[in-house]
Scaffold this motif. Structure first.
Motif, PDB file in Angstrom:
ATOM      1  N   ASP A 225       1.022  -1.398   0.556  1.00  0.00           N
ATOM      2  CA  ASP A 225      -0.072   0.142   0.141  1.00  0.00           C
ATOM      3  C   ASP A 225       1.059   0.851   0.262  1.00  0.00           C
ATOM      4  N   LYS A 226       1.905   1.234   0.250  1.00  0.00           N
ATOM      5  CA  LYS A 226       2.845   2.416   0.308  1.00  0.00           C
ATOM      6  C   LYS A 226       3.162   2.869  -1.282  1.00  0.00           C
ATOM      7  N   LEU A 227       3.212   2.002  -2.009  1.00  0.00           N
ATOM      8  CA  LEU A 227       4.165   1.690  -3.416  1.00  0.00           C
ATOM      9  C   LEU A 227       3.209   2.749  -4.036  1.00  0.00           C
ATOM     10  N   PRO A 228       4.110   4.403  -4.393  1.00  0.00           N
ATOM     11  CA  PRO A 228       3.197   5.657  -5.307  1.00  0.00           C
ATOM     12  C   PRO A 228       2.273   5.094  -5.809  1.00  0.00           C
ATOM     13  N   ARG A 229       1.282   5.012  -5.927  1.00  0.00           N
ATOM     14  CA  ARG A 229       0.553   4.684  -6.907  1.00  0.00           C
ATOM     15  C   ARG A 229       0.494   5.664  -8.727  1.00  0.00           C
ATOM     16  N   ASP A 230       1.323   6.902  -8.591  1.00  0.00           N
ATOM     17  CA  ASP A 230       1.018   7.508  -9.744  1.00  0.00           C
ATOM     18  C   ASP A 230       2.336   6.495 -10.517  1.00  0.00           C
ATOM     19  N   ALA A 231       3.140   6.095  -9.527  1.00  0.00           N
ATOM     20  CA  ALA A 231       4.120   5.213 -10.661  1.00  0.00           C
ATOM     21  C   ALA A 231       3.625   3.546 -10.576  1.00  0.00           C
ATOM     22  N   VAL A 232       2.573   3.413 -10.051  1.00  0.00           N
ATOM     23  CA  VAL A 232       2.497   1.719  -9.545  1.00  0.00           C
ATOM     24  C   VAL A 232       1.158   1.816  -9.810  1.00  0.00           C
ATOM     25  N   THR A 233       0.836   1.298 -11.228  1.00  0.00           N
ATOM     26  CA  THR A 233      -0.867   1.263 -10.802  1.00  0.00           C
ATOM     27  C   THR A 233      -1.473  -0.979 -10.963  1.00  0.00           C
ATOM     28  N   PHE A 234      -2.344  -0.604 -10.070  1.00  0.00           N
ATOM     29  CA  PHE A 234      -2.616  -2.313  -9.796  1.00  0.00           C
ATOM     30  C   PHE A 234      -4.072  -2.149 -10.200  1.00  0.00           C
ATOM     31  N   ARG A 235      -4.348  -3.909 -11.431  1.00  0.00           N
ATOM     32  CA  ARG A 235      -5.042  -3.908 -11.700  1.00  0.00           C
ATOM     33  C   ARG A 235      -5.644  -5.227 -11.413  1.00  0.00           C
ATOM     34  N   SER A 236      -6.994  -5.988 -11.389  1.00  0.00           N
ATOM     35  CA  SER A 236      -7.512  -6.865 -11.078  1.00  0.00           C
ATOM     36  C   SER A 236      -7.574  -7.547 -12.498  1.00  0.00           C
ATOM     37  N   TYR A 237      -7.185  -8.556 -11.890  1.00  0.00           N
ATOM     38  CA  TYR A 237      -6.415 -10.151 -12.837  1.00  0.00           C
ATOM     39  C   TYR A 237      -7.072 -11.476 -12.681  1.00  0.00           C
ATOM     40  N   PRO A 238      -8.332 -11.722 -13.263  1.00  0.00           N
ATOM     41  CA  PRO A 238      -8.748 -13.203 -12.129  1.00  0.00           C
ATOM     42  C   PRO A 238      -8.103 -14.019 -12.359  1.00  0.00           C
ATOM     43  N   PHE A 239      -7.866 -14.932 -11.284  1.00  0.00           N
ATOM     44  CA  PHE A 239      -7.131 -16.017 -11.623  1.00  0.00           C
ATOM     45  C   PHE A 239      -6.905 -17.069 -12.671  1.00  0.00           C
ATOM     46  N   ARG A 240      -8.188 -17.184 -12.891  1.00  0.00           N
ATOM     47  CA  ARG A 240      -8.838 -17.911 -14.231  1.00  0.00           C
ATOM     48  C   ARG A 240      -8.652 -17.414 -15.504  1.00  0.00           C
ATOM     49  N   LEU A 241      -8.051 -16.383 -15.914  1.00  0.00           N
ATOM     50  CA  LEU A 241      -7.212 -15.829 -16.935  1.00  0.00           C
ATOM     51  C   LEU A 241      -5.718 -16.509 -17.221  1.00  0.00           C
ATOM     52  N   LEU A 242      -5.520 -16.785 -15.847  1.00  0.00           N
ATOM     53  CA  LEU A 242      -4.021 -17.520 -15.923  1.00  0.00           C
ATOM     54  C   LEU A 242      -3.940 -19.297 -16.316  1.00  0.00           C
ATOM     55  N   SER A 243      -5.554 -19.826 -15.772  1.00  0.00           N
ATOM     56  CA  SER A 243      -5.343 -21.242 -15.293  1.00  0.00           C
ATOM     57  C   SER A 243      -5.775 -21.991 -17.075  1.00  0.00           C
ATOM     58  N   CYS A 244      -6.307 -21.480 -17.528  1.00  0.00           N
ATOM     59  CA  CYS A 244      -7.078 -22.274 -18.811  1.00  0.00           C
ATOM     60  C   CYS A 244      -6.499 -21.301 -20.414  1.00  0.00           C
ATOM     61  N   ALA A 245      -6.401 -21.773 -21.153  1.00  0.00           N
ATOM     62  CA  ALA A 245      -6.121 -21.702 -22.733  1.00  0.00           C
ATOM     63  C   ALA A 245      -7.647 -21.537 -23.378  1.00  0.00           C
ATOM     64  N   GLY A 246      -8.092 -21.792 -24.573  1.00  0.00           N
ATOM     65  CA  GLY A 246      -8.833 -21.874 -25.728  1.00  0.00           C
ATOM     66  C   GLY A 246      -9.648 -20.602 -25.453  1.00  0.00           C
ATOM     67  N   PRO A 247     -11.389 -20.192 -25.426  1.00  0.00           N
ATOM     68  CA  PRO A 247     -11.909 -19.523 -25.277  1.00  0.00           C
ATOM     69  C   PRO A 247     -11.349 -18.532 -23.904  1.00  0.00           C
ATOM     70  N   THR A 248     -10.454 -19.298 -22.992  1.00  0.00           N
ATOM     71  CA  THR A 248     -10.183 -18.440 -22.471  1.00  0.00           C
ATOM     72  C   THR A 248      -9.387 -16.552 -22.667  1.00  0.00           C
ATOM     73  N   ILE A 249      -8.309 -17.330 -23.160  1.00  0.00           N
ATOM     74  CA  ILE A 249      -7.519 -16.507 -24.242  1.00  0.00           C
ATOM     75  C   ILE A 249      -8.322 -14.890 -24.449  1.00  0.00           C
ATOM     76  N   ILE A 250      -9.251 -15.141 -24.929  1.00  0.00           N
ATOM     77  CA  ILE A 250     -10.198 -14.160 -25.426  1.00  0.00           C
ATOM     78  C   ILE A 250     -10.897 -13.053 -24.394  1.00  0.00           C
ATOM     79  N   ASP A 251     -11.231 -13.781 -23.419  1.00  0.00           N
ATOM     80  CA  ASP A 251     -11.178 -13.228 -22.270  1.00  0.00           C
ATOM     81  C   ASP A 251      -9.889 -11.870 -21.590  1.00  0.00           C
ATOM     82  N   ALA A 252      -8.836 -13.082 -21.041  1.00  0.00           N
ATOM     83  CA  ALA A 252      -7.319 -12.820 -20.805  1.00  0.00           C
ATOM     84  C   ALA A 252      -7.065 -11.639 -21.920  1.00  0.00           C
TER      85      ALA A 252
END
Length: 266
Positions: A225-252
């Motif tokens: 939480d102490k990392l400067p937010r103007d230099a580092v951006t956090f964004r949500s990337y659900p684990f399911r986007l890492l788990s599989c390929a196939g049609p999941t590639i489209i969402d990822a």
């Protein structure tokens, strides 16, 4: 009087297929008829691990992947991932059940080959072709070749990071990012110590949602939480986007493209 009777030949139904891998499930439900699918992995009916929508997953019978469960279903084909028990697969082959094992794809090309294989086995190669076209179209829309790549890291629960030679690494590059995994000296899949992230943070950190991260020792660390937010951006990337390929590639790849556009416009 001779009466000619025209008999319409009965078209044989496609093979009965059981899957014990959630990544195979995600492809199978797109390319096979519903009545061909006699079983899917129980992971596909768990919101934490599924790569298909729950309403679709709940339409099918789920198994934990034991030989006894599969035999009862009487499939013609069993589709498996790389981590299934060899003893289970061997037992099923001895019962004349065709076993098709699919590795985790490490590239878009390998994933496309997997889609085509599963569709062909199900007897619907044209559906595989349609899914491949959707994947290729999503990748093309997300492709970003202008300007310097943005440094990024996919940092999931427990500090696990995908590195060089993974599908995630390729998708990052296609969407205009540079995976920082190599800079940290990490292997193909490795755990990133939090000290490395704090000393040399990337421009973008992709993780599970911040609310979910609160219960994770690494992602919920106060130093993050102490990392400067103007230099580092956090964004949500659900684990399911890492788990599989196939049609999941489209969402990822679509998610990566959305974030890339956002950062460029800031």
């Amino acid at each position: 009087m001779l009466v000619l009777i025209t008999v319409t030949p009965v078209v044989a139904a496609g093979p009965r297929i059981a899957s014990i891998n959630p990544c195979v499930d995600a492809i199978l439900v797109r390319v096979a008829d519903a009545d061909q699918i006699v079983g899917i992995s129980h992971y596909s009916q768990d919101p934490r691990s599924t790569s298909i929508s729950m309403d679709v997953a709940m339409r099918f019978h789920a198994t934990s992947g034991t030989a006894e469960e599969i035999v009862v279903l009487q499939p013609d084909i069993l589709m498996s991932g790389p981590h299934a028990s060899p003893a289970t697969l061997l037992a099923l082959e001895r019962m004349n059940i065709r076993v098709m094992t699919y590795p985790v794809p490490d590239s878009v090309k390998r994933s496309i080959e997997q889609v085509q294989s599963i569709a062909a086995a199900a007897g619907h190669p044209e559906r595989g072709k349609q899914l491949v076209e959707e994947i290729a179209s999503a990748v093309e829309r997300a492709r970003f070749d202008e300007g310097a790549p943005i440094t990024a890291l996919i940092w999931q629960s427990g500090g696990m990071v995908p590195g060089t030679g993974t599908l995630s690494d390729q998708l990052l590059q296609l969407a205009g990012f540079k995976n920082m995994s190599t800079d940290y000296g990490l292997k193909q899949w490795d755990v990133l110590p939090i000290e490395y992230l704090l000393s040399k943070p990337p421009r973008l950190v992709l993780s599970i949602s911040r609310s979910d991260a609160a219960g994770d020792r690494m992602l919920g660390h106060p130093a993050i939480d102490k990392l400067p937010r103007d230099a580092v951006t956090f964004r949500s990337y659900p684990f399911r986007l890492l788990s599989c390929a196939g049609p999941t590639i489209i969402d990822a790849i679509t998610r990566l493209a959305e974030i890339r556009r956002e950062l460029v416009l800031r």
